[in-house]
Design a protein around this motif. Structure first.
Motif, mmCIF file in Angstrom:
data_model
loop_
_atom_site.group_PDB
_atom_site.id
_atom_site.type_symbol
_atom_site.label_atom_id
_atom_site.label_comp_id
_atom_site.label_asym_id
_atom_site.label_seq_id
_atom_site.Cartn_x
_atom_site.Cartn_y
_atom_site.Cartn_z
ATOM 1 N N TRP A 24 0.842 -1.184 0.000
ATOM 2 C CA TRP A 24 0.000 0.000 0.000
ATOM 3 C C TRP A 24 0.881 1.240 0.000
ATOM 4 O O TRP A 24 2.069 1.159 0.286
ATOM 5 C CB TRP A 24 -0.975 0.000 1.174
ATOM 6 C CG TRP A 24 -0.327 0.123 2.522
ATOM 7 C CD1 TRP A 24 -0.162 1.265 3.252
ATOM 8 C CD2 TRP A 24 0.232 -0.938 3.309
ATOM 9 N NE1 TRP A 24 0.475 0.981 4.437
ATOM 10 C CE2 TRP A 24 0.716 -0.361 4.503
ATOM 11 C CE3 TRP A 24 0.376 -2.310 3.128
ATOM 12 C CZ2 TRP A 24 1.324 -1.116 5.493
ATOM 13 C CZ3 TRP A 24 0.990 -3.052 4.121
ATOM 14 C CH2 TRP A 24 1.450 -2.456 5.281
ATOM 15 N N ALA A 25 0.292 2.368 -0.360
ATOM 16 C CA ALA A 25 1.054 3.620 -0.452
ATOM 17 C C ALA A 25 0.245 4.764 0.127
ATOM 18 O O ALA A 25 -0.985 4.711 0.184
ATOM 19 C CB ALA A 25 1.413 3.913 -1.905
ATOM 20 N N GLY A 26 0.953 5.795 0.552
ATOM 21 C CA GLY A 26 0.317 6.997 1.071
ATOM 22 C C GLY A 26 1.148 8.216 0.736
ATOM 23 O O GLY A 26 2.361 8.123 0.551
ATOM 24 N N THR A 33 5.998 13.721 0.952
ATOM 25 C CA THR A 33 6.620 12.405 1.055
ATOM 26 C C THR A 33 5.668 11.323 0.573
ATOM 27 O O THR A 33 4.537 11.234 1.048
ATOM 28 C CB THR A 33 7.035 12.107 2.508
ATOM 29 O OG1 THR A 33 7.967 13.097 2.928
ATOM 30 C CG2 THR A 33 7.664 10.737 2.634
ATOM 31 N N LEU A 34 6.145 10.510 -0.363
ATOM 32 C CA LEU A 34 5.425 9.329 -0.817
ATOM 33 C C LEU A 34 6.005 8.144 -0.063
ATOM 34 O O LEU A 34 7.223 7.918 -0.088
ATOM 35 C CB LEU A 34 5.603 9.122 -2.323
ATOM 36 C CG LEU A 34 5.055 7.812 -2.882
ATOM 37 C CD1 LEU A 34 3.531 7.776 -2.766
ATOM 38 C CD2 LEU A 34 5.487 7.617 -4.319
ATOM 39 N N THR A 35 5.155 7.388 0.619
ATOM 40 C CA THR A 35 5.583 6.212 1.365
ATOM 41 C C THR A 35 4.920 4.984 0.766
ATOM 42 O O THR A 35 3.703 4.955 0.606
ATOM 43 C CB THR A 35 5.205 6.331 2.857
ATOM 44 O OG1 THR A 35 5.797 7.514 3.392
ATOM 45 C CG2 THR A 35 5.684 5.122 3.642
ATOM 46 N N VAL A 36 5.730 3.989 0.438
ATOM 47 C CA VAL A 36 5.226 2.713 -0.066
ATOM 48 C C VAL A 36 5.670 1.639 0.929
ATOM 49 O O VAL A 36 6.856 1.530 1.242
ATOM 50 C CB VAL A 36 5.770 2.393 -1.473
ATOM 51 C CG1 VAL A 36 5.268 1.038 -1.957
ATOM 52 C CG2 VAL A 36 5.373 3.490 -2.450
ATOM 53 N N SER A 37 4.699 0.856 1.422
ATOM 54 C CA SER A 37 4.993 -0.184 2.398
ATOM 55 C C SER A 37 4.626 -1.547 1.825
ATOM 56 O O SER A 37 3.632 -1.674 1.106
ATOM 57 C CB SER A 37 4.183 0.047 3.682
ATOM 58 O OG SER A 37 4.463 1.314 4.219
ATOM 59 N N ILE A 51 9.729 -0.570 3.910
ATOM 60 C CA ILE A 51 9.146 0.765 3.801
ATOM 61 C C ILE A 51 10.076 1.635 2.959
ATOM 62 O O ILE A 51 11.266 1.756 3.257
ATOM 63 C CB ILE A 51 8.949 1.390 5.196
ATOM 64 C CG1 ILE A 51 8.093 0.456 6.059
ATOM 65 C CG2 ILE A 51 8.330 2.779 5.072
ATOM 66 C CD1 ILE A 51 8.101 0.792 7.524
ATOM 67 N N TYR A 52 9.514 2.198 1.895
ATOM 68 C CA TYR A 52 10.252 3.079 0.992
ATOM 69 C C TYR A 52 9.651 4.473 1.106
ATOM 70 O O TYR A 52 8.433 4.631 1.023
ATOM 71 C CB TYR A 52 10.106 2.615 -0.460
ATOM 72 C CG TYR A 52 10.525 1.190 -0.701
ATOM 73 C CD1 TYR A 52 11.794 0.897 -1.179
ATOM 74 C CD2 TYR A 52 9.647 0.139 -0.462
ATOM 75 C CE1 TYR A 52 12.177 -0.405 -1.417
ATOM 76 C CE2 TYR A 52 10.022 -1.170 -0.700
ATOM 77 C CZ TYR A 52 11.287 -1.440 -1.175
ATOM 78 O OH TYR A 52 11.660 -2.730 -1.412
ATOM 79 N N LYS A 53 10.484 5.490 1.289
ATOM 80 C CA LYS A 53 10.000 6.873 1.366
ATOM 81 C C LYS A 53 10.758 7.736 0.372
ATOM 82 O O LYS A 53 11.977 7.626 0.265
ATOM 83 C CB LYS A 53 10.178 7.452 2.765
ATOM 84 C CG LYS A 53 9.299 6.799 3.797
ATOM 85 C CD LYS A 53 9.452 7.451 5.148
ATOM 86 C CE LYS A 53 8.560 6.770 6.164
ATOM 87 N NZ LYS A 53 8.668 7.388 7.477
ATOM 88 N N ARG A 54 10.014 8.590 -0.314
ATOM 89 C CA ARG A 54 10.611 9.509 -1.281
ATOM 90 C C ARG A 54 10.076 10.894 -0.980
ATOM 91 O O ARG A 54 8.862 11.084 -0.911
ATOM 92 C CB ARG A 54 10.226 9.096 -2.698
ATOM 93 C CG ARG A 54 10.897 9.961 -3.750
ATOM 94 C CD ARG A 54 10.020 10.150 -4.943
ATOM 95 N NE ARG A 54 8.857 10.951 -4.541
ATOM 96 C CZ ARG A 54 8.011 11.486 -5.386
ATOM 97 N NH1 ARG A 54 8.146 11.307 -6.665
ATOM 98 N NH2 ARG A 54 6.987 12.199 -4.965
ATOM 99 N N SER A 55 10.968 11.852 -0.769
ATOM 100 C CA SER A 55 10.559 13.219 -0.421
ATOM 101 C C SER A 55 11.245 14.222 -1.328
ATOM 102 O O SER A 55 12.437 14.098 -1.613
ATOM 103 C CB SER A 55 10.928 13.550 1.031
ATOM 104 O OG SER A 55 10.324 12.659 1.921
ATOM 105 N N LEU A 56 10.500 15.210 -1.747
ATOM 106 C CA LEU A 56 11.057 16.319 -2.510
ATOM 107 C C LEU A 56 11.399 17.447 -1.557
ATOM 108 O O LEU A 56 10.668 17.704 -0.602
ATOM 109 C CB LEU A 56 10.042 16.818 -3.542
ATOM 110 C CG LEU A 56 9.637 15.814 -4.614
ATOM 111 C CD1 LEU A 56 8.508 16.384 -5.452
ATOM 112 C CD2 LEU A 56 10.824 15.469 -5.480
#
Length: 87
Positions: A24-26, A33-37, A51-56
């Motif tokens: 799932w993602a949020g 921040t995009l978080t994919v778990s 858990i993957y997090k991507r932030s601009l």
């Protein structure tokens, strides 16, 4: 996701022997921040979370990865990709 016998899209079963994760993602709009778990159920009833997090941000893009197995953090990696100005 997979397609069931009736043509409907359904999530993989994280308990199945093929060990497809439940994913799932949020999106946190406040800090962009995009978080994919991803949740895996392991043999013997254990579990693993990835858990993957991507932030601009003003410098570019930050990336974070974390693996938690049976409640204990086993890996954590973070990186910042900086924007390079064109000349």
């Amino acid at each position: 996701m997979r397609t069931d016998a009736f043509g409907k899209t359904v999530p993989f079963n994280p308990v199945a022997e093929d060990e497809h994760p439940y994913v799932w993602a949020g999106l946190d709009k406040n800090n962009e921040t995009l978080t994919v778990s991803a949740l895996y159920i392991t043999e013997g009833g254990g579990h693993e979370m990835q858990i993957y997090k991507r932030s601009l941000h003003e410098k570019g893009l930050s990336l974070e990865f974390e693996r938690i197995k049976d409640g204990k953090r086993t890996m954590q990696v973070s990186s910042v990709l900086e924007t390079v100005a064109d000349k």
